[in-house]
Structures are given as structure tokens and as C-alpha cells.
Design a protein around this motif. Structure first.
Motif, mmCIF file in Angstrom:
data_model
loop_
_atom_site.group_PDB
_atom_site.id
_atom_site.type_symbol
_atom_site.label_atom_id
_atom_site.label_comp_id
_atom_site.label_asym_id
_atom_site.label_seq_id
_atom_site.Cartn_x
_atom_site.Cartn_y
_atom_site.Cartn_z
ATOM 1 N N SER A 1 -2.499 12.724 2.514
ATOM 2 C CA SER A 1 -2.269 12.730 3.965
ATOM 3 C C SER A 1 -2.110 11.303 4.488
ATOM 4 C CB SER A 1 -3.364 13.491 4.712
ATOM 5 O OG SER A 1 -4.627 13.094 4.260
ATOM 6 N N HIS A 2 -2.811 10.360 3.832
ATOM 7 C CA HIS A 2 -2.651 8.951 4.212
ATOM 8 C C HIS A 2 -1.225 8.494 3.925
ATOM 9 C CE1 HIS A 2 -3.863 4.929 5.171
ATOM 10 N NE2 HIS A 2 -3.607 4.472 3.954
ATOM 11 N N LEU A 3 -0.707 8.903 2.783
ATOM 12 C CA LEU A 3 0.670 8.558 2.400
ATOM 13 C C LEU A 3 1.665 9.088 3.434
ATOM 14 C CD1 LEU A 3 3.038 7.737 0.548
ATOM 15 C CD2 LEU A 3 2.631 9.805 -0.767
ATOM 16 N N ILE A 4 1.457 10.348 3.844
ATOM 17 C CA ILE A 4 2.378 10.946 4.817
ATOM 18 C C ILE A 4 2.324 10.189 6.137
ATOM 19 C CG2 ILE A 4 2.796 13.025 6.200
ATOM 20 C CD1 ILE A 4 1.885 14.576 3.604
ATOM 21 N N ALA A 5 1.090 9.871 6.568
ATOM 22 C CA ALA A 5 0.936 9.131 7.828
ATOM 23 C C ALA A 5 1.629 7.774 7.747
ATOM 24 C CB ALA A 5 -0.549 8.952 8.148
ATOM 25 N N LEU A 6 1.430 7.077 6.627
ATOM 26 C CA LEU A 6 2.032 5.746 6.458
ATOM 27 C C LEU A 6 3.552 5.822 6.427
ATOM 28 C CD1 LEU A 6 -0.020 3.688 3.841
ATOM 29 C CD2 LEU A 6 0.189 3.321 6.289
ATOM 30 N N THR A 7 4.075 6.883 5.777
ATOM 31 C CA THR A 7 5.524 7.031 5.675
ATOM 32 C C THR A 7 6.135 7.214 7.066
ATOM 33 O OG1 THR A 7 5.102 8.173 3.599
ATOM 34 C CG2 THR A 7 7.348 8.229 4.412
ATOM 35 N N VAL A 8 5.505 8.086 7.851
ATOM 36 C CA VAL A 8 5.996 8.315 9.213
ATOM 37 C C VAL A 8 5.985 7.002 10.004
ATOM 38 C CG1 VAL A 8 5.494 9.467 11.410
ATOM 39 C CG2 VAL A 8 5.289 10.727 9.259
ATOM 40 N N GLU B 1 0.828 -1.204 0.000
ATOM 41 C CA GLU B 1 0.000 0.000 0.000
ATOM 42 C C GLU B 1 0.869 1.263 0.000
ATOM 43 O OE1 GLU B 1 -3.217 -0.256 2.733
ATOM 44 O OE2 GLU B 1 -3.387 1.905 2.946
ATOM 45 N N LEU B 2 1.883 1.245 0.861
ATOM 46 C CA LEU B 2 2.791 2.384 0.948
ATOM 47 C C LEU B 2 3.499 2.607 -0.384
ATOM 48 C CD1 LEU B 2 4.331 4.541 2.531
ATOM 49 C CD2 LEU B 2 5.786 2.758 3.462
ATOM 50 N N TRP C 1 6.048 3.978 8.862
ATOM 51 C CA TRP C 1 7.059 3.067 8.333
ATOM 52 C C TRP C 1 8.460 3.434 8.843
ATOM 53 C CZ3 TRP C 1 8.095 -1.446 6.416
ATOM 54 C CH2 TRP C 1 9.337 -1.652 5.829
ATOM 55 N N ARG C 2 8.796 4.719 8.823
ATOM 56 C CA ARG C 2 10.109 5.179 9.279
ATOM 57 C C ARG C 2 10.344 4.744 10.722
ATOM 58 N NH1 ARG C 2 11.070 9.685 5.786
ATOM 59 N NH2 ARG C 2 11.708 8.577 3.902
ATOM 60 N N THR C 3 9.350 5.025 11.566
ATOM 61 C CA THR C 3 9.476 4.680 12.986
ATOM 62 C C THR C 3 9.699 3.185 13.144
ATOM 63 O OG1 THR C 3 7.665 6.248 13.193
ATOM 64 C CG2 THR C 3 8.459 5.242 15.220
ATOM 65 N N PHE C 4 8.886 2.430 12.418
ATOM 66 C CA PHE C 4 8.943 0.968 12.488
ATOM 67 C C PHE C 4 10.308 0.463 12.019
ATOM 68 C CE2 PHE C 4 8.228 -3.076 10.161
ATOM 69 C CZ PHE C 4 7.903 -3.871 11.242
ATOM 70 N N ALA C 5 10.736 0.936 10.842
ATOM 71 C CA ALA C 5 12.001 0.477 10.258
ATOM 72 C C ALA C 5 13.167 0.809 11.179
ATOM 73 C CB ALA C 5 12.203 1.109 8.887
#
Lengths: 186, 106
Positions: free
Chosen positions: B80-87, B11-12, B89-93
Motif C-alpha cells: 500500500s505504501h508503494l501504491i501511495a508513493l506511485t500516485v 525508495e519508490l 510520483w505521478r501527480t508530481f511528475a
């Protein structure tokens, strides 16, 4: 023609969906076949990489059912259809989705029954105070008022609870439909 | 790589690829399946789901080679969904990275 067969099968599998949406979805697969075969790949190869049409149809249907249920503000019929679509995908264990869902429905039915019963008893109290001998008119009517109040409150509470259950179920389905696996390519 | 895992980041990836330009489905399906092994067929149901959820709008655009193609355009909601998902993902990674480092370089 493999392409024709593939698209025909997918079209038929998507029969529960209204035609405009179906056409819109089909466009992607028609386009995929067209561009892929134009760049020199065989129809067999393209059909194989797209995967089983039954699988695709199930995934599409699940997405559609969940969206529809959310649009209808979580009506029980629509939520139930979404739950069934999820179960038919086979990735959800029957026990883990359908079981708890039916249990929750049963609890809701029980609560509704209680609220209905309270109202019936309230009417009984009025009847008793008028035609019976055990209650005076004042006792009967105040008892009826209390019972009726409780019954209505229970009804409203259950209605809210039902909305909550619907919302929760949809969120769970949405969450899960994001991570459905497909076994045709590991 | 684990299929379940890939499905989650798909999705990301799809949202990211459309962040700057509208793309047609085939383009998305192929460019993702080239980067990491994912069933091409699973990209389209995802695109349709994201469209139903209001993250994409679609339109047909003429193509020099034959019939018009269906393009996917990221909506403001999708952005905005993309931005939320990116953040997310970054935290998770980052967290996974740290755990791996601690585990390996002990």
C-alpha cells in the motif's frame, strides 16, 4: 584483506545496536562483497562503490534510533538519541535540528516547573491557613484546591505537549532521513 | 542528476522492483545503479530502514552458487505504501512536466 577490514570496521561502528539486528544488516554487505568478487571485481573496487563504512554506519544508526524512539512511544531519551544520531550524520545543521530541539525541551521543563510550583504553593496555602494568620481555614483550603487543580492541569497539558513534540521531532527525522545525501558519487 | 533528488525516488524504485518478485539486495543495488548513478552503498541502509518500518520482510533462500542469499519481500503494508508513493510520483511528475511545457513552448 580489504574486505575483512571493511566488514570489521562496519561491525565495530555498529556497536550500539543489538547483535541479532547487526548480524542481519551485516549479511547484506558480506553478500555484496561475495557476489561482486565472484563476478570478477576487485575488493578495492567493491569497497569503493559501497562507500565509507562510517557513513553507512551513521545512516543505519539513524534509521535504528528513529524506529526505536517510535517503538518506545516517543520517550524523551529515545527521541534525544535519534536527534543526536541525525546531527552526527552531518547533513543536519546543528542550528536547525539540535537548537530548536533543545529550545523545545527547555520550554517543556519550564512548563513542568510551573505545574510543580503551583502544587507547592497550594501546600503553602494549606500550611498558612492552619498555622498562619493571614488565611482562614476555608480560604486556605479553597485556594489550595484551585491551585492544586491548576497545577495538575498544567502537568497533564505539558505531558501531552511533550508527546506532541516527540512525535513531531520523529516525523521530521523520518522525513529527513529519506533524503539524506551521500557525496561519494555525484 | 542532483543527489538529493535521486535519494527521494530511490525508495519508490526499490519498492517497485520488488512488487512482483522477491529480490536479494545485490540484485536491487546493481539494477538501480545501472539505471541511474547512485551510490551502491546507499541502497542497503534504505532496504534496512524500509524493513524496520515494516514495508519489507526478509528471509534466506538457498542459491545454486554458494551460501544462501537474503531476499527482500514486500509486505501488504509495503504494497500500500508503494501504491501511495506511485500516485504521489505521478501527480508530481505530471505537474513538473506541465510547468516545463508551459515554460519552454510559450
Amino acid at each position: 584483506m580489504i574486505r575483512q577490514q571493511y566488514l570489521q570496521q562496519l561491525w565495530e561502528l555498529l556497536s550500539p545496536v543489538p547483535e541479532p539486528i547487526k548480524r542481519d544488516w551485516m549479511y547484506d554487505y558480506e553478500e555484496h562483497f561475495r557476489i561482486a568478487t565472484e563476478s570478477g571485481r576487485s575488493e578495492e573496487e567493491v569497497a569503493a562503490e559501497l562507500g565509507d563504512p562510517r557513513q553507512i554506519a551513521k545512516e543505519l544508526l539513524l534509521g535504528y534510533r528513529v524506529e526505536q524512539a517510535a517503538d518506545k512511544n516517543g520517550s524523551i531519551t529515545h527521541v534525544s538519541r535519534a536527534v543526536l544520531a541525525a546531527v552526527s550524520l552531518g547533513f543536519f545543521n546543528l542550528i536547525f535540528v539540535l537548537g530548536p530541539y533543545i529550545a523545545l525541551l527547555a520550554i517543556l521543563v519550564a512548563f513542568y516547573t510551573v505545574s510543580f510550583a503551583l502544587c507547592v504553593v497550594a501546600l503553602g496555602a494549606i500550611y498558612e491557613s492552619i498555622w498562619g494568620t493571614d488565611l482562614t481555614y476555608l480560604q486556605g483550603s479553597s485556594l489550595a484546591a484551585v491551585l492544586m487543580g491548576l497545577g495538575i492541569l498544567a502537568g497533564i497539558g505539558t505531558h501531552r505537549l511533550a508527546r506532541g513534540v516527540a512525535r513531531m521531532t520523529l516525523n521530521y527525522l523520518k522525513f529527513n532521513s529519506k533524503m539524506i545525501t551521500r557525496g561519494n558519487k555525484k | 542528476m542532483n543527489v538529493q533528488f535521486k535519494k527521494g525516488v530511490l525508495e519508490l524504485c526499490v519498492l517497485t522492483l520488488t512488487a512482483w518478485e522477491d529480490r536479494y539486495g545485490y540484485e536491487l543495488a546493481v539494477s538501480i545503479s545501472q539505471k541511474f548513478e547512485v551510490a551502491v552503498g546507499s541502497v542497503y541502509p534504505l532496504l534496512n530502514r524500509l524493513t524496520m518500518e515494516g514495508y519489507f520482510s526478509t528471509y534466506l533462500r538457498e542459491s545454486p552458487e554458494g551460501p544462501p542469499r537474503k531476499y527482500y519481500k514486500l509486505t501488504p503494508l509495503g504494497h500500500s505504501h508503494l501504491i501511495a508513493l506511485t500516485v504521489e510520483w505521478r501527480t508530481f511528475a505530471q505537474a513538473v512536466d506541465e510547468i516545463i511545457k508551459e515554460g519552454v513552448e510559450r
